[in-house]
Design an enzyme around this catalytic site. Structure first.
Site, PDB file in Angstrom:
ATOM      1  N   ASP A   1       0.848  -1.182   0.000  1.00  0.00           N
ATOM      2  CA  ASP A   1       0.000   0.000   0.000  1.00  0.00           C
ATOM      3  C   ASP A   1       0.889   1.240   0.000  1.00  0.00           C
ATOM      4  OD1 ASP A   1      -2.190   1.735   0.426  1.00  0.00           O
ATOM      5  OD2 ASP A   1      -3.192   0.219   1.655  1.00  0.00           O
TER       6      ASP A   1
ATOM      7  N   GLU B   1      -6.625   3.942  -5.926  1.00  0.00           N
ATOM      8  CA  GLU B   1      -7.871   4.271  -5.227  1.00  0.00           C
ATOM      9  C   GLU B   1      -8.371   5.606  -5.769  1.00  0.00           C
ATOM     10  OE1 GLU B   1      -9.667   4.769  -0.717  1.00  0.00           O
ATOM     11  OE2 GLU B   1      -7.635   5.439  -1.123  1.00  0.00           O
TER      12      GLU B   1
ATOM     13  N   HIS C   1     -11.094  -1.997   4.242  1.00  0.00           N
ATOM     14  CA  HIS C   1     -10.890  -1.547   5.622  1.00  0.00           C
ATOM     15  C   HIS C   1     -11.543  -0.199   5.902  1.00  0.00           C
ATOM     16  CE1 HIS C   1      -8.138   0.508   3.089  1.00  0.00           C
ATOM     17  NE2 HIS C   1      -7.866   1.379   4.061  1.00  0.00           N
ATOM     18  N   ASP C   2     -12.153   0.431   4.898  1.00  0.00           N
ATOM     19  CA  ASP C   2     -12.811   1.728   5.090  1.00  0.00           C
ATOM     20  C   ASP C   2     -14.327   1.610   5.067  1.00  0.00           C
ATOM     21  OD1 ASP C   2     -10.400   3.159   5.156  1.00  0.00           O
ATOM     22  OD2 ASP C   2     -10.361   3.357   2.971  1.00  0.00           O
TER      23      ASP C   2
ATOM     24  N   ASP D   1      -2.846   4.673  -2.545  1.00  0.00           N
ATOM     25  CA  ASP D   1      -3.833   5.308  -1.684  1.00  0.00           C
ATOM     26  C   ASP D   1      -4.292   6.652  -2.265  1.00  0.00           C
ATOM     27  OD1 ASP D   1      -5.113   5.247   0.997  1.00  0.00           O
ATOM     28  OD2 ASP D   1      -3.927   7.051   1.340  1.00  0.00           O
TER      29      ASP D   1
HETATM   30  C1  GLC Z   1      -7.563   5.893   2.009  1.00  0.00           C
HETATM   31  C2  GLC Z   1      -7.386   4.753   2.961  1.00  0.00           C
HETATM   32  C3  GLC Z   1      -7.922   5.176   4.288  1.00  0.00           C
HETATM   33  C4  GLC Z   1      -7.105   6.355   4.763  1.00  0.00           C
HETATM   34  C5  GLC Z   1      -7.092   7.478   3.723  1.00  0.00           C
HETATM   35  C6  GLC Z   1      -6.039   8.488   4.011  1.00  0.00           C
HETATM   36  O1  GLC Z   1      -8.880   6.223   1.791  1.00  0.00           O
HETATM   37  O2  GLC Z   1      -7.999   3.617   2.450  1.00  0.00           O
HETATM   38  O3  GLC Z   1      -7.898   4.149   5.221  1.00  0.00           O
HETATM   39  O4  GLC Z   1      -7.633   6.856   5.952  1.00  0.00           O
HETATM   40  O5  GLC Z   1      -6.829   6.978   2.459  1.00  0.00           O
HETATM   41  O6  GLC Z   1      -4.773   7.953   3.782  1.00  0.00           O
END
Ligand code: GLC
Ligand code: MG
Length: 548
Positions: free
Chosen positions: A95, A249, A323-324, A196
């Site tokens: 990640d 993402e 995980h979000d 990310d």
């Molecule tokens: C992404 C991650 C999340 C994190 C955010 C900031 O959305 O998946 O868990 O809090 O980025 O890095």
């Protein structure tokens, strides 16, 4: 494409397995469970960040991209894990949190100490002439997106938590650092990278206020320059690896932009995550609300993206959980009477579709949201801020807590439930986040007499066996039937029809003639066979392969 028949497992290291009793999962814990991962036959594991971090945002605040955080282990543990996973036929996806660093990162610390070179790594701006913040932007975790830069009188930008400072991608030095970090891990044999919040790296050089009633994120999300940065990053790092698997993402992205990110000719990414389908239980676009999901909106999104990407030659990650997100089974399935059936339905709905399926830790045993009873159970900064904000709006504690229960990110971060014991077999110490329903849902019971894990194994094997699953085209089917999500995949002369009953009622579906004699490739209802008019029990799923 080489990766189209692969399946990726997402593992949240903090909550997978704790080998040393400190209540936090660790790399040695993962090593202990390799046989379990191997038995699922996944090809690659995406690990949430385990780099050095003060953990204000659970590792998404990275203080050193080239070191393992001691709470997770050592570099020797990582090397051993990588070696053993490789022997088990599993690749690693790391990640890369490159939109921002922790404010404890050496770059930020040097910037704070006055080093101009490193100040140019971040967005540091003076207040407006009237003394107010540089812009009216909001942090995604609540409050303003600017915090004081030491005692300089200036401010630094943080789109996320206050201790996650946004990197200035306009600066070529920042982009070179990013490539160097990726190359560091590539040299260790890593082929997979998840990026990310990738589509917020393209901020304008000159940061300006969002006009009234315009969300500030529209100013910096999914801008064209992200693609230039990606092409450059690929050329300087992962693009040199023919075995790479990369995923970005992308929040609030469009089909057109996603095609551009992932069309092989563009040399950017293998695939992307979008989130539109996971906003179908938001009231007026607001996450911190509680309403049943809108099936028609969900189906429409799945179809439009499935078909749009197919026609445009783009490629998506297929996922319900991460995980979000709260557990999808609580949102789109039925965790009461139909937990097993709806877990399988959700799995089949994406694993037979066009794109790369992701399995989020625990999904393969039908894990659900925890049954927490008070805010004291929650750890996540986002949930705490949201709860306070809801109370601030005058909502009752009961109603606000109900919303947190349904939406908190911690819902999917609870420890993996290995057995029925007090801490779910996750730790001998005190777990950092409390499991609640391990008596009913755990790996031991699932492997002994469950059917969900086996169903996932079957889906993964089918993707390898049938090009119609890995590479077939995508066409929506039966949109006139309420609560039916169905599609046809076509590859050469082969066709696969997938029917999913997203309801707790029996449903009838007339079959086109060519599928009435089709072969049942997979179903969660043992006795289902094709007929002119099919009767699908609640949460039934079936994949029918036309024999042609
Ligand atoms: C992404 C991650 C999340 C994190 C955010 C900031 O959305 O998946 O868990 O809090 O980025 O890095
Ligand atoms: Mg530990």
């Amino acid at each position: 494409m080489g990766f189209h028949n692969k399946v990726i497992y997402q593992l949240y290291p903090k909550s997978f397995y704790d080998s040393d009793g400190d209540g936090v999962g660790d790399l040695r814990g993962i090593i202990d469970k390799i046989d379990y991962l191997k038995s699922l036959h996944v090809d690659m594991i995406w690990f949430n960040p385990f780099f050095v971090s003060p953990q204000y945002d659970n590792g998404y605040d990275v203080a050193d991209y080239r070191q393992i955080d001691p709470r997770f282990g050592t570099m020797a543990d990582f090397d051993e894990l990588a070696k053993k996973l490789k022997a088990a036929g599993i690749d690693i996806m790391l990640d890369m949190v490159l939109n921002h660093t922790s404010t404890e990162h050496a770059w930020f610390q040097k910037a704070l100490a006055g080093d101009k070179h490193y100040q140019a790594y971040y967005y540091i701006r003076p207040p407006k002439p009237d003394g107010s913040l540089p812009t009216n932007w909001e942090s995604k975790f609540g409050g303003p997106a600017w915090a004081p830069f030491g005692d300089t009188g200036n401010y630094y930008l943080h789109l996320y938590e206050r201790r996650q400072a946004d990197l200035n991608w306009h600066n070529p030095a920042v982009r070179q650092e990013a490539a160097a970090i990726i190359n560091f891990w590539r040299a260790k044999g890593v082929h997979g990278f998840r990026f990310d919040v990738l589509n917020v790296i393209g901020k304008a050089d000159k940061l300006v206020d969002a006009p009234p009633s315009v969300a500030s994120k529209t100013l910096y999300t999914d801008t064209p320059i992200v693609q230039d940065y990606l092409k450059e990053l690929a050329a300087n790092s992962f693009g040199q690896d023919d075995n790479r698997v990369t995923v970005g993402e992308m929040s609030s992205t469009t089909i057109a932009n996603s095609i551009a990110y992932t069309k092989p000719d563009n040399h950017e990414l293998s695939m992307f995550f979008q989130f539109h389908h996971l906003k179908t239980d938001y009231k007026n676009g607001e996450k911190w609300s509680k309403v049943p999901y809108d099936f028609n909106a969900l189906r429409d999104i799945l179809h439009t993206w499935g078909q749009g990407l197919d026609q445009g030659g783009g490629w998506q990650a297929l996922f319900w959980n991460n995980h979000d997100q709260p557990r999808a089974i609580n949102r789109f399935g039925d965790v009461g009477q139909y937990r097993v059936k709806s877990a399988e339905l959700l799995a089949a709905a994406i694993h037979l579709s066009r794109g790369t399926p992701y399995i989020y830790m625990g999904e393969e045993i039908g894990m659900t949201d925890p049954d927490y009873t008070s805010m004291a159970d929650y750890v996540d900064v986002e949930a705490k801020n949201a709860y306070a904000a809801l109370l601030g709006k005058g909502m009752s504690e009961k109603e606000a807590f109900g919303i947190i229960l349904a939406k908190a990110r911690d819902n999917s971060r609870t420890p993996m439930q290995w057995d029925a014991s007090g801490h779910a077999g996750f730790t001998t110490g005190t777990p950092w986040l409390r499991p609640t329903n391990q008596a009913a849902i755990n790996v031991q019971a699932e492997l002994a007499h469950g059917e969900i894990f086996k169903f996932y194994q079957q889906l993964i094997a089918l993707r390898k066996q049938y090009p119609v699953i890995s590479d077939g085209s995508y066409t929506p089917f039966g949109t006139e039937i309420d609560r039916l999500y169905a599609y046809i995949r076509t590859y050469g002369t082969q066709q696969l029809l997938v029917l999913n009953n997203f309801s707790d009622k029996t449903m009838t579906v007339p079959l086109p003639e060519k599928f009435q004699t089709a072969k049942v490739l997979i179903t969660n209802e043992a006795t289902l066979t094709p007929t002119a008019t099919m009767t699908l029990p609640p949460y039934a799923t079936i994949g029918l392969l036309q024999k042609a």
